[in-house]
Design a protein around this motif. Structure first.
Motif, mmCIF file in Angstrom:
data_model
loop_
_atom_site.group_PDB
_atom_site.id
_atom_site.type_symbol
_atom_site.label_atom_id
_atom_site.label_comp_id
_atom_site.label_asym_id
_atom_site.label_seq_id
_atom_site.Cartn_x
_atom_site.Cartn_y
_atom_site.Cartn_z
ATOM 1 N N HIS A 176 0.838 -1.202 0.000
ATOM 2 C CA HIS A 176 0.000 0.000 0.000
ATOM 3 C C HIS A 176 0.875 1.255 0.000
ATOM 4 O O HIS A 176 0.659 2.174 -0.797
ATOM 5 N N GLN A 177 1.868 1.275 0.873
ATOM 6 C CA GLN A 177 2.768 2.426 0.955
ATOM 7 C C GLN A 177 3.593 2.577 -0.329
ATOM 8 O O GLN A 177 3.822 3.684 -0.808
ATOM 9 N N LYS B 184 1.329 3.990 -3.080
ATOM 10 C CA LYS B 184 1.070 5.404 -2.818
ATOM 11 C C LYS B 184 2.272 6.257 -3.212
ATOM 12 O O LYS B 184 2.129 7.310 -3.830
ATOM 13 N N CYS C 162 -2.482 2.716 -7.864
ATOM 14 C CA CYS C 162 -3.260 1.965 -6.878
ATOM 15 C C CYS C 162 -2.566 0.631 -6.579
ATOM 16 O O CYS C 162 -1.735 0.149 -7.347
ATOM 17 N N ARG C 163 -2.915 0.061 -5.444
ATOM 18 C CA ARG C 163 -2.263 -1.166 -4.988
ATOM 19 C C ARG C 163 -2.478 -2.312 -5.974
ATOM 20 O O ARG C 163 -1.554 -3.097 -6.234
#
Length: 70
Positions: free
Chosen positions: A24-25, A28, A33-34
């Motif tokens: 996720h990080q 970002k 998007c993931r």
């Protein structure tokens, strides 16, 4: 000279290490998007656990090392 795909793969690997495997990080920080990140990881053969256990990788024979965050 490297191809765009090679640069993208190395950038993803670098960011995964920087984020200690947190997808996720990583996504970002890349502005995607993931799910897109996961698809790119599969396309480039990057293991799903990449960056969690290690803190360094090689680019053009040079080792990039990140300090461990404890």
């Amino acid at each position: 000279m490297k191809t765009l795909k090679e640069l993208e793969k190395e950038t993803i690997q670098y960011r995964l290490l920087w984020a200690r495997g947190n997808r996720h990080q990583t996504a970002k920080s890349l502005g995607i998007c993931r799910n897109t990140l996961v698809n790119k990881m599969e396309r480039y053969g990057i293991p799903h656990h990449y960056g969690r256990d290690s803190h360094s990788f090689r680019v053009n024979g040079a080792r990039l090392t990140f300090p461990r965050r404890d």
